[in-house]
Structure formats: C-alpha cells, structure tokens
Design a protein around this motif. Structure first.
Motif, PDB file in Angstrom:
ATOM      1  N   THR A  50       0.788  -1.067   0.081  1.00  0.00           N
ATOM      2  CA  THR A  50      -0.075  -0.087   0.090  1.00  0.00           C
ATOM      3  C   THR A  50       1.035   1.432   0.013  1.00  0.00           C
ATOM      4  N   PRO A  51       0.305   2.418  -0.181  1.00  0.00           N
ATOM      5  CA  PRO A  51       1.235   3.546  -0.466  1.00  0.00           C
ATOM      6  C   PRO A  51       1.764   3.969   0.964  1.00  0.00           C
ATOM      7  N   ALA A  52       0.832   3.603   2.008  1.00  0.00           N
ATOM      8  CA  ALA A  52       1.355   3.892   3.425  1.00  0.00           C
ATOM      9  C   ALA A  52       2.536   2.978   3.640  1.00  0.00           C
ATOM     10  N   GLU A  53       2.416   1.908   3.311  1.00  0.00           N
ATOM     11  CA  GLU A  53       3.774   0.532   3.592  1.00  0.00           C
ATOM     12  C   GLU A  53       4.883   1.173   2.627  1.00  0.00           C
ATOM     13  N   TRP A  54       4.570   1.793   1.417  1.00  0.00           N
ATOM     14  CA  TRP A  54       5.629   2.194   0.488  1.00  0.00           C
ATOM     15  C   TRP A  54       6.278   3.345   1.381  1.00  0.00           C
ATOM     16  N   PHE A  55       5.639   4.391   1.769  1.00  0.00           N
ATOM     17  CA  PHE A  55       6.186   5.288   2.498  1.00  0.00           C
ATOM     18  C   PHE A  55       6.796   4.784   3.606  1.00  0.00           C
ATOM     19  N   SER A  56       6.072   4.163   4.287  1.00  0.00           N
ATOM     20  CA  SER A  56       6.572   3.619   5.609  1.00  0.00           C
ATOM     21  C   SER A  56       8.014   2.654   5.391  1.00  0.00           C
ATOM     22  N   SER A  57       7.952   2.170   4.310  1.00  0.00           N
ATOM     23  CA  SER A  57       9.052   1.359   4.176  1.00  0.00           C
ATOM     24  C   SER A  57      10.362   1.973   3.648  1.00  0.00           C
ATOM     25  N   TYR A  58      10.195   2.991   2.802  1.00  0.00           N
ATOM     26  CA  TYR A  58      11.368   3.764   2.485  1.00  0.00           C
ATOM     27  C   TYR A  58      11.809   4.691   3.481  1.00  0.00           C
ATOM     28  N   ARG A  59      10.847   5.186   4.393  1.00  0.00           N
ATOM     29  CA  ARG A  59      11.116   5.947   5.720  1.00  0.00           C
ATOM     30  C   ARG A  59      11.912   5.142   6.503  1.00  0.00           C
ATOM     31  N   THR A  60      11.522   3.865   6.854  1.00  0.00           N
ATOM     32  CA  THR A  60      12.194   3.102   7.552  1.00  0.00           C
ATOM     33  C   THR A  60      13.650   2.859   7.211  1.00  0.00           C
TER      34      THR A  60
END
Length: 444
Positions: A50-60
């Motif tokens: 999901t986009p949230a996961e995508w954002f969360s992933s690269y931010r992580t």
C-alpha cells in the motif's frame, strides 16, 4: 487492477549476512485476508504494498540508513581514536622499552667495567703473590746454607781434644742458631702454604668474575642489538612464546645481588691479599734480620773464643818456656849434687881408713884420744853431709820429674789449644764467611 494479493515481506538485514551473523527468521503468521480496494479486486488478494507501506518502508530504510550511518561515524571516530591511542601507546611503550634498554646497557656496562677492574686487580694480586711465593721458596732454599754451616761447625767443634771440648758460649750460640733456622724454615713453609691457598682463592674469585663478565658481555651485545631494532628493521620476527620464557628468569634484585656478591668476594680476596702480602714482607724481613743477628752473635762468640784460646796458648807457651828453663837449672843442680856426693867419697874413705887403722892399736894404746874423737866427728860430719846431699838430690830429682810432667802437660795443652784454634779460626770462621747475604735470605 491485478488480481494479485499484496503480502508483507520479512525484514532482511544485509549487514548481518555480510558479517556472517546467522539471521533469525521470524515465525510466519497466518495470512489475514485484506480488504479489497475497488470492485476490480473484489474477492482477490493483492501482492503489492500500500502507499502507506511504501512510504513507511522507504522512511524506515532512511531511518535505518541514518542510524547506521550515525553508528558507522561513531564507530569510525572510536576506531580512529582507538588506533591513534593504540599507536601512541605502542610508540610510548616502544620508546620506554628503548629507554629502559639504554639504561640497562649503562648498568650492564657499569657492572662490567667494575668486574673488569676487579679481574685486573685480582690478576695483579695473583702475580704479586706468585712473586712472593717464589721469594719464599728462594729464602727457604737459602736457609739450607746457614743450617749446613751451623751443623758443620758443631761437628768440627766436636773434634776438639781434652779440656777444650767444653760447652762454651760458642756452642750455645750455635745451638740457638740451629733452632732458629729450623723455626725460620717452618715459618717460611707455613707462609708459603698460606700464599698458595690465597693464590687459589684469587683464581677462583677471578674465574667467577670472568664468568659474570662474559655473561654481561653477551647480555650487553644482545640488549644493544635489541635497542637497535625499529619498526623498519627487516630482521624482526614473531616470537609468541618469548614472553612466557621471561617468567623463568631471575629478578633485577637477584641480578644485582649476584654481581654484588661476586664483587664483595673479590674485594675480600683483594684485602686478604694485601694483608698477606704485608705479612710475607714482614716475615721475610724479620727472619732475615733474626738470622743475621744470630750469625753476628755466633761470629762474636767465635772471635771471643779465638781471643781466649790465643791468650791461653800464649800463657801456656810462656809457662812452658819457664818450665824448660827450670828443667835446665834443675838438671845442672842435680849434676852439681852428684859431683858433691862424689867429692865426699875420698874424704869418707880417708876418715874410715884412719879409724880402721887406729882400731888396730894394741892394748892400752886403743884409747879415745883427741885424734880419735876428731876422726869420729869428721866421719859423722861426712855422713850427715852425704845424707843431706842424697836427700837434696832426691828432692831435686822429684822436682825434675814434676817439671817434666808439667812440661808434657803444657805441651799437650798447647797442642790442644793449637788444634782448637785451627778448628775455630781456620775451619769454622772460614766456612762462616760463606753465610748468605741479606738479599739472598730475603729471597732475591
């Protein structure tokens, strides 16, 4: 939209894989159906994030990268500080080791110089003791001559004759000289034995010092070679077991005490050598002086004895001359008495003849007249005179016999004195001229 269902992936640490750390795989949870988005995905599971996961992933990933970078910079700072500190500490330790090696070289050189000095001193002391031992042996050999001279004097004087065979002052001084020579010989032998023992002790101490000096010489060369090592030296090697080997050696205190004990023993032997050298010099001086003094005493006694013998011989010769003169006078007196007795024979015959003839007178003529009385008186006078002359002649002959005995006794005694003078002056004193000199008795 695709009909694929998005499934969350497990976190994978690439650094752990690079470092060889086993990765712990988290347990797989049962899939939970996700709500579909839109009618196109109804009844299907999507495999996309999901986009949230995508954002969360690269931010992580960014956070992790930032944290890793911060950790890396911290480790880099710590590593830089560590290797700089380690390098500085290593350089300081190496410099300290080099400095301590230099101090050790100075200590070793100082002790080695001290050992060398005492080795040379012990060598010089041993050489001096060897020279003294040679002197003692020569002095001991030199005493054989006085001993032979004294023994020869005693044997020669034993051949004296008659009353001259007397225990006089010369005999006493000669016996004293013999006893003194024997005492001197015993003292020289004892002193030579002490010198030989001290020479042995000096050599043992010198050998100990030389062994210690040799060890320090090798240690000095090794430490000097160690001090010349640097990080650029091409001949250094790894010796991992060298540190454990050092645990078996002695401490610095024992190392210092060992050399100090060796030097202390060497100093004791040097002091003993000096004392013994002074003792030997004193012994040689004393025995030489004692022998020469006793020799002078014996010579004076011989001279005095020769004077006494010469004086006695002179008096005996003078007495012999008087006795010979008396013997000559007595011989003349005996001859005179014999002539006087002979001269009374004629008057005696005349008087006796007259009395005999007158005794032949007959009868009353045979009377005692004046001529008869005169003849009888004359006969008595002649008889008395003859008796006196015979008695005097007997006394003269007895005196003559005694004079002859005195002459023979005087001549015999003069011969004894002459023989004794020959022994004392021509034999003993002549041989005593070969008495060793002071330098010979001192062992030179």
């Amino acid at each position: 939209m695709s009909s694929e269902v998005f499934v969350s992936r497990p976190h994978y640490d690439s650094r752990a894989v690079a470092l060889g750390v086993p990765v712990k795989v988290p347990p797989v949870e049962p899939e939970v159906p996700q709500a579909s988005v839109g009618s196109a995905t109804a009844g299907y599971r999507s495999a996309k994030y999901t986009p949230a996961e995508w954002f969360s992933s690269y931010r992580t990933l960014l956070q992790q990268a930032g944290a890793d970078g911060h950790e890396a910079r911290s480790i880099q700072r710590e590593s830089k500080t560590l290797y700089q500190d380690a390098e500085a500490a290593t350089m300081r330790s190496q410099a300290e080791g080099t400095r301590l090696l230099g101090e050790r070289l100075q200590d070793t050189h100082s002790w080695r110089s001290e050992l060398q000095r005492h080795v040379e001193q012990l060598l010089a002391d041993t050489e001096s003791l060897l020279a003294l031992k040679t002197r003692l042996e020569r002095a001991l050999d030199a005493t054989e001559t006085p001993c032979a001279i004294a023994g020869d004097n005693l044997n020669s004087r034993a051949r004296r004759r008659g009353p001259d065979l007397v225990l006089d002052s010369v005999e006493e001084e000669l016996l004293k000289e013999v006893d003194l020579i024997r005492s001197v010989q015993a003292l020289l032998k004892k002193t030579a034995a002490q010198v030989a023992t001290q020479i042995k002790m000096n050599r043992e101490a010198k050998q100990t010092l030389e062994s210690d000096w040799s060890d320090k010489y090798q240690a000095y060369n090794l430490d000097d070679h160690c001090g010349r090592y640097s990080n650029m030296s091409p001949d250094t090697q790894h010796h991992p077991s060298s540190a454990t080997m050092q645990d078996q050696v002695c401490s610095r205190t024992l190392w210092t005490k060992f050399t100090q004990d060796n030097l202390s023993r060497a100093l004791q032997e040097e002091q003993a050598t000096n004392s013994l050298r002074m003792l030997v010099e004193r012994v040689l001086l004393d025995v030489t002086e004692d022998l020469r003094v006793q020799c002078s005493s014996v010579d004076r006694a011989f001279d005095q004895r020769c004077v006494e013998l010469t004086e006695a011989k002179t008096q005996l010769e003078m007495a012999l001359a008087k006795v010979l003169e008396q013997i000559g006078a007595q011989e003349r007196m005996i001859m005179a008495l014999q002539r006087a007795i002979h001269n009374k024979e004629a008057p005696l015959r005349v008087a006796q003849s007259r009395l005999y003839l007158r005794s032949l007178r007959p009868n009353m003529e045979l009377c005692r007249d004046e001529p008869q009385l005169s003849l009888e008186g004359e006969l008595r006078q002649i008889d008395a005179t003859l008796a006196s002359l015979h008695r005097q002649l007997s006394e003269a002959r007895g005196s003559m016999s005694r004079l002859e005995e005195s002459r023979m006794a005087l001549e015999k005694d003069i011969n004894c004195k002459t023989h004794s003078l020959f022994i004392e002056r021509d034999m003993c004193l002549t041989r005593r001229k070969r008495y060793p000199t002071i330098s010979t008795l001192s062992g030179y």
